[in-house]
Design an enzyme around this catalytic site. Structure first.
Site, PDB file in Angstrom:
ATOM      1  N   CYS A   1       0.838  -1.208   0.000  1.00  0.00           N
ATOM      2  CA  CYS A   1       0.000   0.000   0.000  1.00  0.00           C
ATOM      3  C   CYS A   1       0.877   1.265   0.000  1.00  0.00           C
ATOM      4  O   CYS A   1       1.537   1.536  -1.000  1.00  0.00           O
ATOM      5  CB  CYS A   1      -0.971  -0.046   1.178  1.00  0.00           C
ATOM      6  SG  CYS A   1      -2.323   1.100   0.987  1.00  0.00           S
TER       7      CYS A   1
ATOM      8  N   HIS B   1      -3.927  -5.324   0.543  1.00  0.00           N
ATOM      9  CA  HIS B   1      -3.405  -5.782   1.838  1.00  0.00           C
ATOM     10  C   HIS B   1      -3.421  -7.307   1.929  1.00  0.00           C
ATOM     11  O   HIS B   1      -4.467  -7.896   2.204  1.00  0.00           O
ATOM     12  CB  HIS B   1      -4.229  -5.177   2.970  1.00  0.00           C
ATOM     13  CG  HIS B   1      -3.967  -3.726   3.158  1.00  0.00           C
ATOM     14  ND1 HIS B   1      -2.962  -3.255   3.967  1.00  0.00           N
ATOM     15  CD2 HIS B   1      -4.544  -2.642   2.602  1.00  0.00           C
ATOM     16  CE1 HIS B   1      -2.929  -1.934   3.914  1.00  0.00           C
ATOM     17  NE2 HIS B   1      -3.883  -1.525   3.097  1.00  0.00           N
TER      18      HIS B   1
ATOM     19  N   GLU C   1      -2.235  -9.148   4.186  1.00  0.00           N
ATOM     20  CA  GLU C   1      -2.298  -9.610   5.577  1.00  0.00           C
ATOM     21  C   GLU C   1      -3.727  -9.746   6.098  1.00  0.00           C
ATOM     22  O   GLU C   1      -3.964 -10.348   7.136  1.00  0.00           O
ATOM     23  CB  GLU C   1      -1.485  -8.668   6.479  1.00  0.00           C
ATOM     24  CG  GLU C   1      -2.038  -7.255   6.651  1.00  0.00           C
ATOM     25  CD  GLU C   1      -1.694  -6.293   5.503  1.00  0.00           C
ATOM     26  OE1 GLU C   1      -1.256  -6.775   4.428  1.00  0.00           O
ATOM     27  OE2 GLU C   1      -1.889  -5.080   5.677  1.00  0.00           O
TER      28      GLU C   1
END
Ligand code: XMP
Length: 509
Positions: free
Chosen positions: A79, A167, A169
């Protein structure tokens, strides 16, 4: 030497989550603020730049010299991290025309790029950004796109530098873990050797070396962290570890003795101290929750200090601090502003002047449990619900008396035993009974009663920051209510708390 990944934090709310995912892939990693770099020795296998609440276009946006890493170590920008790499290399980052937040799909994927190995076309990803990479430098190759974001992922040709706009994660990115594994294993060459067993082995060896023949004093609480810290230290230095377990009179029914017995059973050199009267005496007449917390904290320090003085020549204070506490104090946002009350009392107690040893300060909570399991610690301790330090004092609203403590302990024991026998104990994150400072009318036999109310609380949560009330079956609640009203003198009404956090909290005080 333990190989590791360095995650440089630019302040994103998701940075800790990146670290957790990396650890789940059995790779050791550390989070460091972008503006306070650690040493980069040969143990560092790769670097991840986190996201950030800043836009790279802001003047005060976090800055770092990318040449320290680019072309020197495998590098993944996430990001903000990706946008920063693109912008610093001559690309263009502009405000998104529409805010890109939520689920999206990678309709284009470069299937031969190592970062995207086994990531299927149309894979769902999670976006959360206000800027877009509009133009990339010549040597940048777009390796994934969504319908609205052309540069969803890039690779700097001929290098091991990558950037992703989404993202990985977050669990909504369905192949995020695969992508991280590709980066860690195929690109960084990590051998995935970070396991509970390897942690136990290396930690015990390093504790032995660090502590030698020194004595350590450690306060046990009955909780997971202090127990696991104690067993690790015990394996390293045996009887030179002096544990202190304080009965403040505010624990669950029979808990002090049960926990003390299991500590002794595990071979710990532990001293139980009955300080019930000292705590209850100081709490008489106190109604305010914060006041209760302060008093309990202060009396604990006094009792612990007295006990620690009885250990001759002690050099170290052992603590069960875990990684999230450490991250909090080193985060980009700076150390937490909260000043602990004992810092205000002028003159620290002697034990606080000892050197500190914290064997768990690199572990997340789930890792602490896994290490506990590897150490053979009983599930009764490892799977225990969180329990607040001030104990039942903050579950008796208003003033505390020994009678109220006894009533609450009985009701709470019935509640918890039923949760255990019905299989619900392991399904809820935390549960407990609360003694309410109200009396209500009831009828028992021919008698009118005017007695107290017990509230039952059970919540599901991941970390205690947010929580939802648990949907316990009516039949179970009915059984618990009957058993409490029939067996606990002084209670004629039981209620169930159906509030979530926020806006409520888990504890009532
Ligand atoms: P709240 O009530 O803030 O609780 O939603 C979140 C988690 O923190 C625990 N808690 C405490 N733990 N000392 C502690 O050691 C305290 O004063 C304290 N207050 C709340 C609570 O049990 C829950 O797990």
């Amino acid at each position: 030497m333990q190989e590791k990944i360095i995650i440089l934090d630019f302040g994103s709310q998701y940075t800790q989550l990146i670290a957790r995912r990396v650890r789940e892939l059995s790779v050791y990693c550390e989070i460091h603020p972008y503006n306070n770099l650690p040493a980069f020795d040969e143990s560092v296998k790769g670097v991840i730049f986190s996201g950030s609440p800043y836009s790279v276009r802001q003047e005060d946006a976090p800055q770092i010299d990318i040449n320290l890493f680019h072309n020197k170590l495998p590098l993944l920008g996430v990001c903000y991290g990706a946008q920063y790499l693109a912008q610093k290399s001559g690309g263009e980052v502009i405000p998104s025309t529409i805010r890109e937040y939520g689920r999206a799909n990678l309709h284009y994927i470069n299937e031969v790029n190592p970062l995207l190995k086994n990531v299927p076309k149309d894979s769902q990803v999670w976006m959360s950004h206000g800027d877009t990479i509009a133009a990339i430098p010549e040597d940048y190759e777009v390796i994934a796109s969504t319908d609205t974001v052309r540069v969803a992922a890039f690779h700097v040709s001929g290098t091991q530098t990558y950037g992703i706009q989404f993202h990985p994660e977050v669990t909504h990115s369905t192949d995020g873990k695969q992508l991280l594994e590709n980066f860690l294993v195929d690109i960084c060459g990590c051998s995935q050797n970070w396991t509970a067993d390897s942690f136990v082995e290396t930690t015990i060896a390093s504790l032995k070396e660090k502590l030698g023949n020194d004595k350590v004093v450690l306060g046990l609480s009955g909780g997971v962290d202090s127990s696991v810290a104690a067993i690790l230290l015990h394996k390293a230095i045996g009887p030179n570890l002096h544990c202190i377990f304080v009965d403040n009179g505010l624990l669950r029914k029979d808990e002090f003795q049960q926990v003390l017995d299991s500590y002794q059973h595990m071979g710990l050199n532990v001293r139980g101290i009955d300080a019930k009267d000292r705590f209850i005496g100081q709490l008489t007449g106190v109604k305010d929750p914060e006041q209760k917390r302060k008093i309990i904290g202060r009396v604990f320090i006094e009792v612990f200090d007295d006990a620690a003085h009885e250990v001759q020549d002690v050099k170290w204070l052992g603590q069960g601090t875990i990684y999230p506490d450490v991250i909090e104090s080193i985060s980009v946002k700076g150390p937490s502003a909260t000043i602990k009350s004992h810092h205000n009392v002028g003159g620290l107690p002697d034990f606080m002047k000892l050197k500190v040893v914290e064997p768990l300060n690199t572990l997340f909570k789930d890792e602490v449990r896994r290490v506990g399991k590897a150490l053979g610690i009983d599930d009764i301790i490892l799977q225990r619900h969180p329990f607040p330090g001030p104990g039942l004092a903050i579950r008796i609203l208003d003033e505390i008396t020994p009678e109220k403590v006894a009533i609450l302990q009985e009701a709470d024991a019935i509640y918890i035993n039923n949760l255990k026998s019905s299989g619900w104990y392991d399904k809820v994150w935390q549960a407990g009974a609360i003694f309410l400072p109200v009396q209500s009318v009831g009828v028992m036999g021919d008698e009118r009663t005017y007695e107290n109310v017990i509230c039952l609380r059970a919540v599901g949560s991941v970390d205690g920051m947010t929580a939802d009330w648990s949907h316990l079956p009516y039949e179970l609640l009915a059984r618990i209510s009957n058993e409490i009203i029939n067996n606990v003198k002084g209670i004629n009404r039981v209620v169930y708390d159906i509030s979530s956090k926020p806006p409520a909290t888990i504890e009532w005080e």
